[in-house]
Design a protein around this motif. Structure first.
Motif, short mmCIF file in Angstrom:
data_model
loop_
_atom_site.label_atom_id
_atom_site.label_comp_id
_atom_site.label_asym_id
_atom_site.label_seq_id
_atom_site.Cartn_x
_atom_site.Cartn_y
_atom_site.Cartn_z
N LEU A 128 20.94 151.50 16.09
CA LEU A 128 20.08 150.91 17.13
C LEU A 128 18.60 151.04 16.77
O LEU A 128 18.09 152.16 16.63
CB LEU A 128 20.31 151.61 18.47
CG LEU A 128 21.74 151.57 19.01
CD1 LEU A 128 21.79 152.28 20.36
CD2 LEU A 128 22.23 150.14 19.15
N ARG A 140 21.31 143.03 21.36
CA ARG A 140 21.94 144.34 21.50
C ARG A 140 23.27 144.15 22.23
O ARG A 140 23.43 143.21 23.01
CB ARG A 140 21.04 145.30 22.28
CG ARG A 140 19.74 145.68 21.51
CD ARG A 140 18.95 146.74 22.26
NE ARG A 140 17.61 146.96 21.72
CZ ARG A 140 17.27 147.99 20.93
NH1 ARG A 140 18.17 148.89 20.56
NH2 ARG A 140 16.02 148.14 20.51
N VAL A 144 25.27 148.75 25.14
CA VAL A 144 23.97 149.35 24.82
C VAL A 144 22.94 148.93 25.86
O VAL A 144 22.13 149.75 26.32
CB VAL A 144 23.54 148.94 23.38
CG1 VAL A 144 22.12 149.39 23.08
CG2 VAL A 144 24.53 149.50 22.36
N HIS A 194 16.41 153.98 12.93
CA HIS A 194 17.47 153.70 13.90
C HIS A 194 18.19 154.96 14.35
O HIS A 194 18.27 155.95 13.63
CB HIS A 194 18.49 152.68 13.36
CG HIS A 194 19.05 153.02 12.01
ND1 HIS A 194 18.50 152.56 10.84
CD2 HIS A 194 20.13 153.76 11.65
CE1 HIS A 194 19.22 152.99 9.81
NE2 HIS A 194 20.21 153.72 10.27
#
Ligand SMILES: O=C(O)CCC(=O)C(=O)O
Ligand SMILES: [Fe+2]
Length: 381
Positions: A128, A140, A144, A194
């Motif tokens: 992410l 996304r 999420v 991420h």
């Protein structure tokens, strides 16, 4: 009357339960423990920098505790990760990594075979990107998005509470201005950073035998710094300064940290990007799912990959006066390799290979990976 049905409109989470630690006595790596609770105490940073010095130079791995990240927050993240991986494949694939562009954001499906064997990779992951305006328009997953109110502050908290402090410690070690590395890795600026949820699915023993019990081949990480929230299922091993494989031990509430390629470039190799791998867990854990939570820190997209003007590097012969001058002039050069270019090229190189390396396949042991003047040993053999 108490409500019998949850009014939370979000999909419910499948809780993750931590497994017991192994009872086997393994050959553990003696990693130093850095207590970040000392960071803001008088002289605390200097003491921690001193404790961390040998770890970054010789081992490339250490453990942090005292991060101020509550166990509850961590558990929620593990629950979110666990829930994500239990979804149907079609849902997980809705936002996938685009390796042809070296883009690591999104879901990675385990598709490849190990060497020429008929054994497949056994791990899946979800990466992410940061919650900043630069990444607002990226797709996304629904799950999420549903849990964004928890993921977003967690993503940022890890940076504020742990990453920023470690970068200050590296700067102190290298006798640089304290913000030298912080500036080059700011949360607000674009980078390939991420947060990662990652799960390894256990393999039958006969399959693992065919591929030497390898769950992830030896490698160095691509960015600046990797944070692995310590987990109870053993499997991670590091290659020590004397080239032995040693196991990383679970430290409850701790974070195992390792330096990676781009931080090694910025320090001309002083900060060690250490080779590590994941192997089949010990017998009493070999049938367990191994869920991990990570933060991968990458350099800012525009950060030039040139050595820092550190008095330590000069004094200890890592760079000469000429190299230091050249580095300063190269900072502005359009030809210099910058963070984004290196990281994307490395991800593309590794993840567009048709198969992953087999541990007995020594064919490419001497292979190096290059982007212009930068090179690293490609340890995938
Ligand atoms: O699963 C682990 O413990 C380490 C994984 C790893 O080295 C990586 O994803 O780069
Ligand atoms: Fe790694």
């Amino acid at each position: 009357m108490p409500a019998l049905v949850s009014t939370d409109p979000r999909p419910s989470l499948v809780p993750w339960t931590e497994h017991p630690v192994t009872t086997e006595s393994l050959d553990w790596a003696p990693l130093v423990i850095i207590d970040l609770a000392k960071f803001d105490k008088p002289n605390g940073k200097q003491e921690l920098a001193n404790d961390l010095k040998d770890a970054v130079r010789l081992w490339g791995f250490w453990t942090v505790v005292g991060t101020g990240i509550a166990q509850d927050q961590l558990n929620r993240q593990l629950d979110i990760g666990n829930t994500f991986f239990k979804q149907p494949l079609a849902d997980k694939k809705k936002v996938s990594c685009n390796f042809s562009e070296g883009n690591y954001f999104g879901y990675r499906e385990p598709l490849r075979f190990i060497g020429t064997s008929n054994v497949k990779e056994n791990m899946e992951m979800l990466n992410l990107p940061k919650y900043t305006p630069d990444y607002e328009s990226l797709p996304r997953h629904d799950l999420v998005k549903a849990y964004e109110s928890e993921i977003q502050p967690f993503h940022r908290l890890v940076w504020d509470n742990v990453i920023r402090k470690l970068f200050v410690l590296f700067a102190i070690i290298l006798e640089l201005p304290e913000d030298y590395f912080v500036e080059r890795h700011q949360y607000e600026k674009p980078s390939e950073d991420h947060l990662r949820y990652m799960i390894y699915h256990p393999r039958p023993a006969e399959e693992d035998e065919k591929i030497g019990g390898q769950w992830s081949a030896g490698h160095t990480d691509f960015g600046s710094l990797t944070l692995l929230f310590s987990q109870s299922v053993a499997g991670l091993q590091i290659r020590t300064p004397s080239n032995e494989w040693k196991w990383v031990k679970h430290v409850p509430g701790g974070i195992t940290c390792n330096a990676a390629d781009t931080l090694s470039f910025l320090s001309k190799g002083y900060i060690k990007s250490t080779v590590h791998r994941v192997v089949r867990p010990p017998a009493d854990q070999a049938k367990l799912e191994r869920l991990g939570l990570f933060y991968f820190v990458r350099p800012g997209n525009d950060v030039p990959m040139v050595p820092a003007p550190s008095p330590v590097l000069l004094r200890e012969g890592y760079i000469s006066e000429e190299e230091a001058k050249l580095a300063a002039s190269e900072e502005q050069s359009p030809d210099v390799v910058r963070g984004f270019e290196y990281v994307r090229a490395r991800v593309k190189n590794v993840h567009t290979r048709k198969s992953t390396r087999h541990p007995q396949d020594n064919r490419d042991a001497e292979e190096v990976f290059r982007v212009k003047n930068l090179q690293i040993q490609d340890y995938y053999a």
